[in-house]
Design an enzyme around this catalytic site. Structure first.
Site, PDB file in Angstrom:
ATOM      1  N   SER A 114      42.895  46.254  40.954  1.00 47.30           N
ATOM      2  CA  SER A 114      43.122  44.875  41.401  1.00 47.30           C
ATOM      3  C   SER A 114      44.376  44.711  42.255  1.00 47.30           C
ATOM      4  O   SER A 114      44.509  45.326  43.294  1.00 47.30           O
ATOM      5  CB  SER A 114      43.135  43.959  40.183  1.00 47.30           C
ATOM      6  OG  SER A 114      43.165  42.619  40.591  1.00 47.30           O
ATOM      7  N   HIS A 115      45.303  43.924  41.762  1.00 51.34           N
ATOM      8  CA  HIS A 115      46.508  43.573  42.517  1.00 51.34           C
ATOM      9  C   HIS A 115      47.640  44.565  42.291  1.00 51.34           C
ATOM     10  O   HIS A 115      48.739  44.357  42.797  1.00 51.34           O
ATOM     11  CB  HIS A 115      46.944  42.177  42.103  1.00 51.34           C
ATOM     12  CG  HIS A 115      47.037  42.060  40.608  1.00 51.34           C
ATOM     13  ND1 HIS A 115      45.917  42.020  39.812  1.00 51.34           N
ATOM     14  CD2 HIS A 115      48.087  42.045  39.777  1.00 51.34           C
ATOM     15  CE1 HIS A 115      46.278  41.974  38.547  1.00 51.34           C
ATOM     16  NE2 HIS A 115      47.594  41.981  38.491  1.00 51.34           N
TER      17      HIS A 115
ATOM     18  N   ASP B 123      43.850  39.741  47.154  1.00 51.82           N
ATOM     19  CA  ASP B 123      44.495  40.889  46.506  1.00 51.82           C
ATOM     20  C   ASP B 123      43.773  42.208  46.798  1.00 51.82           C
ATOM     21  O   ASP B 123      42.842  42.261  47.594  1.00 51.82           O
ATOM     22  CB  ASP B 123      44.611  40.649  45.004  1.00 51.82           C
ATOM     23  CG  ASP B 123      43.279  40.771  44.307  1.00 51.82           C
ATOM     24  OD1 ASP B 123      42.247  40.456  44.941  1.00 51.82           O
ATOM     25  OD2 ASP B 123      43.244  41.184  43.133  1.00 51.82           O
TER      26      ASP B 123
ATOM     27  N   ASP C 212      41.498  44.098  45.416  1.00 50.83           N
ATOM     28  CA  ASP C 212      40.041  44.234  45.340  1.00 50.83           C
ATOM     29  C   ASP C 212      39.298  42.960  45.740  1.00 50.83           C
ATOM     30  O   ASP C 212      38.082  42.866  45.579  1.00 50.83           O
ATOM     31  CB  ASP C 212      39.620  44.658  43.929  1.00 50.83           C
ATOM     32  CG  ASP C 212      39.984  43.627  42.885  1.00 50.83           C
ATOM     33  OD1 ASP C 212      40.988  42.901  43.079  1.00 50.83           O
ATOM     34  OD2 ASP C 212      39.277  43.518  41.863  1.00 50.83           O
TER      35      ASP C 212
ATOM     36  N   ASP D 135      39.354  39.747  44.672  1.00 47.78           N
ATOM     37  CA  ASP D 135      38.876  38.659  43.807  1.00 47.78           C
ATOM     38  C   ASP D 135      39.884  37.515  43.656  1.00 47.78           C
ATOM     39  O   ASP D 135      39.539  36.457  43.150  1.00 47.78           O
ATOM     40  CB  ASP D 135      38.416  39.191  42.433  1.00 47.78           C
ATOM     41  CG  ASP D 135      39.486  39.979  41.708  1.00 47.78           C
ATOM     42  OD1 ASP D 135      40.604  40.115  42.252  1.00 47.78           O
ATOM     43  OD2 ASP D 135      39.195  40.465  40.591  1.00 47.78           O
ATOM     44  N   ARG D 136      41.109  37.728  44.089  1.00 51.51           N
ATOM     45  CA  ARG D 136      42.096  36.642  43.958  1.00 51.51           C
ATOM     46  C   ARG D 136      42.322  35.937  45.289  1.00 51.51           C
ATOM     47  O   ARG D 136      42.058  36.500  46.351  1.00 51.51           O
ATOM     48  CB  ARG D 136      43.435  37.196  43.495  1.00 51.51           C
ATOM     49  CG  ARG D 136      43.382  37.753  42.115  1.00 51.51           C
ATOM     50  CD  ARG D 136      44.776  38.096  41.643  1.00 51.51           C
ATOM     51  NE  ARG D 136      44.713  38.583  40.266  1.00 51.51           N
ATOM     52  CZ  ARG D 136      45.740  38.647  39.444  1.00 51.51           C
ATOM     53  NH1 ARG D 136      46.933  38.265  39.857  1.00 51.51           N
ATOM     54  NH2 ARG D 136      45.594  39.083  38.213  1.00 51.51           N
TER      55      ARG D 136
ATOM     56  N   GLU E 169      41.337  30.606  37.101  1.00 57.03           N
ATOM     57  CA  GLU E 169      42.492  31.012  36.315  1.00 57.03           C
ATOM     58  C   GLU E 169      43.755  30.731  37.114  1.00 57.03           C
ATOM     59  O   GLU E 169      43.748  30.806  38.344  1.00 57.03           O
ATOM     60  CB  GLU E 169      42.429  32.498  36.011  1.00 57.03           C
ATOM     61  CG  GLU E 169      41.271  32.899  35.129  1.00 57.03           C
ATOM     62  CD  GLU E 169      41.451  34.324  34.627  1.00 57.03           C
ATOM     63  OE1 GLU E 169      41.999  34.477  33.531  1.00 57.03           O
ATOM     64  OE2 GLU E 169      41.073  35.263  35.336  1.00 57.03           O
TER      65      GLU E 169
ATOM     66  N   SER F 295      46.071  32.606  37.560  1.00 50.26           N
ATOM     67  CA  SER F 295      46.501  33.820  38.232  1.00 50.26           C
ATOM     68  C   SER F 295      45.802  34.011  39.570  1.00 50.26           C
ATOM     69  O   SER F 295      45.570  35.129  39.991  1.00 50.26           O
ATOM     70  CB  SER F 295      46.243  35.005  37.317  1.00 50.26           C
ATOM     71  OG  SER F 295      44.887  34.995  36.892  1.00 50.26           O
TER      72      SER F 295
ATOM     73  N   LYS G 233      35.543  36.560  39.920  1.00 51.90           N
ATOM     74  CA  LYS G 233      36.243  35.597  40.753  1.00 51.90           C
ATOM     75  C   LYS G 233      36.165  36.102  42.190  1.00 51.90           C
ATOM     76  O   LYS G 233      35.906  37.291  42.424  1.00 51.90           O
ATOM     77  CB  LYS G 233      37.676  35.411  40.287  1.00 51.90           C
ATOM     78  CG  LYS G 233      38.470  36.673  40.174  1.00 51.90           C
ATOM     79  CD  LYS G 233      39.748  36.392  39.389  1.00 51.90           C
ATOM     80  CE  LYS G 233      40.560  37.636  39.198  1.00 51.90           C
ATOM     81  NZ  LYS G 233      40.823  37.938  37.797  1.00 51.90           N
TER      82      LYS G 233
HETATM   83  C1  G1P Z   1      45.920  39.046  34.600  1.00 60.05           C
HETATM   84  C2  G1P Z   1      45.768  37.556  34.750  1.00 60.05           C
HETATM   85  C3  G1P Z   1      44.386  37.136  34.343  1.00 60.05           C
HETATM   86  C4  G1P Z   1      43.346  37.921  35.120  1.00 60.05           C
HETATM   87  C5  G1P Z   1      43.600  39.408  34.973  1.00 60.05           C
HETATM   88  C6  G1P Z   1      42.675  40.216  35.854  1.00 60.05           C
HETATM   89  O1  G1P Z   1      45.751  39.414  33.262  1.00 60.05           O
HETATM   90  O2  G1P Z   1      46.727  36.863  33.996  1.00 60.05           O
HETATM   91  O3  G1P Z   1      44.248  35.765  34.560  1.00 60.05           O
HETATM   92  O4  G1P Z   1      42.053  37.643  34.663  1.00 60.05           O
HETATM   93  O5  G1P Z   1      44.936  39.707  35.363  1.00 60.05           O
HETATM   94  O6  G1P Z   1      42.822  39.919  37.210  1.00 60.05           O
HETATM   95  P1  G1P Z   1      46.995  39.688  32.289  1.00 60.05           P
HETATM   96  O7  G1P Z   1      47.860  40.731  32.965  1.00 60.05           O
HETATM   97  O8  G1P Z   1      47.730  38.387  32.174  1.00 60.05           O
HETATM   98  O9  G1P Z   1      46.367  40.138  31.007  1.00 60.05           O
HETATM   99 ZN    ZN Z   2      41.850  41.571  41.736  1.00 57.77          ZN
END
Ligand code: G1P
Ligand code: ZN
Length: 540
Positions: A112-113, A276, A278, A280-281, A362, A364, A375
């Site tokens: 992901s990010h 981000d 991948d 999804d954000r 979310e 985030s 997402k």
């Molecule tokens: C974080 C974000 C959450 C999101 C997840 C995956 O998780 O807070 O909303 O779904 O990344 O992208 P966390 O690190 O808080 O468990």
């Molecule tokens: Zn992501």
């Protein structure tokens, strides 16, 4: 030729909310990726002859794991693998491909990010046939398997060509290399009024999209510039790089500060966004105004009916518990259901499948709808563009009118990263122990109304997920939430979420408006004393 390779288990392969995430050198250990992939297959039933989707965000080690996954899918009896050209599929695009081609499931390779590169992060996630992340029942079974695995099966295929769009046979299994963008772009075109958005751009509307050298680059180029006619150069940093150019592909005000600065500057375009690693954000910053993700969710929900895909209205709205209550007010006005779930997209799947919710989000920076089961960053950007095109107002006007109608939920998240794990766990357990004594106490002028450890009762399958974050609610509607991240890969990340609702005072500075609440949270939870930090690593 199919080989059975003997192996020994690793004990650290517990898939979290977003699959298995580890540093690349961990993934590079002998049989590490193979063990996990075989454990996924062993935890599944009835996939013989069926289709598996494979794709990732292009980060370092993506191509190697894709080769292994194809060879192992063939050896384990899948009938077909659909793989994105070059190994690329954004997470929402993978979800779409799984759904569209009725695949059995998919392997989504991403962290992901989190940063990418030889010493950064990698991840593998399994998504089920509805296109969404595997539910806990399956991830638990995968984890159990990883601890008992003795061998894995792999076909001797040699290097498979994943760089040319074509269909061919590998060890008795079909491999379909697809254009990673096409199906996704078609889906977006079916949801949004591309004609109206094209007219918006043709009228001189300027936009900046920052792909952060991650997976959304090719998607943004094709959709925004080629199909919607945005000016050449609208998509910046659009070439996916294995190390994301050495940056942190997390679209927040810290890692996308250049975008923020540009959008606040004198020659700002009308609208700005970023996505981000991948895809999804989403981060939304319009000319002169940052739209916090919780507000963006509420504003998108309030205006979604302006886009063709949502003209029938919403069935319901869902948000993760730490996300602000801004969307709740919209749900109330629309007279539709509002669902509060634990953090993590997988909890939305049942609500979407059951037709109880249409839009989810979310804090985030994740927003999405029932069009896929992840997402979706670009989806949120396109819905914003559709709304702007129809309302013919600026994003700032839309935001200000929204707050004037619904009031404003001032909101911020403070992250303490790479905190000592024992200290973080102690903080949470001490706070948990005193929850019952907090009610009625007064801290910095705020009176505690309720304090609990959030547990979710899934209204669809009846499952219960406990310990999903500690909430302290104050009289007057303010609250703070403390939880430990499930996605960090070193030490612990402690997240503090603070929120205060104001009906009429709409132009306060967010951090100032929240200062007392932040102080109260520290008094109650002992954040500074436990972490040894006097300020958070990241404020969003
Ligand atoms: C974080 C974000 C959450 C999101 C997840 C995956 O998780 O807070 O909303 O779904 O990344 O992208 P966390 O690190 O808080 O468990
Ligand atoms: Zn992501």
């Amino acid at each position: 030729m199919i080989r059975t390779v003997e192996t020994t288990p690793y004990t650290d392969q517990k898939p979290g909310t977003s699959g298995l995430r580890k540093k690349v050198p961990v993934f590079q250990q002998k049989n590490y990726a193979e063990n996990f992939i075989q454990s996924v297959f062993d935890a599944l039933e009835g996939f013989a002859g069926k289709t598996l989707v494979i794709g990732g965000d292009g980060r370092y080690f993506n191509r190697e794991v894709i080769q292994k996954a194809i060879a192992m899918a063939a050896a384990n009896g899948f009938g077909k693998v659909i793989v994105g050209q070059g190994g690329i599929l954004s997470t929402p695009a993978a979800s779409n491909v799984i759904r569209k081609y009725k695949a059995f499931g998919g392997l989504v390779l991403s962290a992901s990010h989190n940063p990418g590169g030889p010493h950064e992060d990698f991840g593998i996630k399994y998504n089920i046939g509805n296109g969404g992340p595997a539910p806990e029942k399956i991830t638990d079974a995968i984890f159990a398997r990883t601890k008992a695995i003795k061998s894995y099966k792999i076909a001797e295929t040699g290097e498979v060509d994943i760089d040319t769009v074509k269909t061919f046979d590998v060890a008795g299994m079909t491999v379909d290399v697809i254009d990673p963008v096409k199906d996704y772009a078609e889906l977006m075109e079916s949801l949004f009024d591309f004609g109206a958005i094209r007219a918006l751009f043709a009228g001189g509307f300027r936009m900046r999209f920052d792909a952060m050298h991650a997976v959304t680059g090719p998607y943004a180029k094709e959709i925004l510039e080629n199909r919607l006619g945005a000016a050449n150069g609208t998509a910046r940093n659009f070439r996916p790089l294995e190390d994301f150019g050495g940056h942190h592909p997390d679209p927040n005000l810290v890692h996308a500060k250049h975008l923020y600065d540009e959008m606040m500057g004198p020659n700002a375009p009308d609208f700005g966004a970023a996505s981000d690693g991948d895809g999804d954000r989403n981060l939304i910053i319009a000319k002169g105004i940052f739209i916090p993700p919780s507000d963006s969710l509420a504003m998108l929900a309030a205006n979604a009916h302006l886009a063709p895909g949502y003209k029938a209205g919403l069935k319901g709205i869902a948000r993760s518990m730490p996300t602000s209550g801004a969307a709740d007010r919209v749900a109330e006005k629309l007279g539709v259901g509002m669902y509060e779930t634990p953090t993590g997209w997988k909890f939305f799947g049942n609500l979407l499948d059951a037709g109880m919710a249409t839009i989810c989000g979310e804090e985030s920076a994740g927003t999405g709808s029932d069009h896929v089961r992840e997402k979706d960053g670009l989806w949120a950007v396109l819905l914003w563009l559709n709304i702007l095109a129809v309302r013919k107002e600026s994003a700032r006007q839309i935001a200000e009118k929204h707050w004037a109608t619904f009031g404003r939920n001032y909101y911020s998240r403070h992250d303490y990263e790479e905190v000592d794990s024992d200290a973080a766990n102690r903080l949470v357990s001490e706070l948990r122990e005193k929850l019952d004594t907090l009610k009625g106490t007064k801290v910095r002028g705020l009176t505690v109304e309720k304090a609990d450890d959030f547990a979710y009762h899934d209204p669809v399958d009846g499952s219960i997920s406990e310990h999903q974050g500690i909430r302290v609610l104050f009289e007057g509607g303010s609250r703070f939430v403390v939880r430990l991240s499930g996605t960090g890969t070193s030490g612990a990340t402690l997240r503090l979420y603070v929120e205060r609702y104001e009906k009429d005072r709409l132009d306060l500075d967010t951090q100032e408006a929240l200062a007392d609440l932040i102080g109260a949270a520290d008094d109650i939870a002992g954040i500074r004393s436990h972490t040894g930090r006097n300020k958070p690593s990241v404020i969003t």
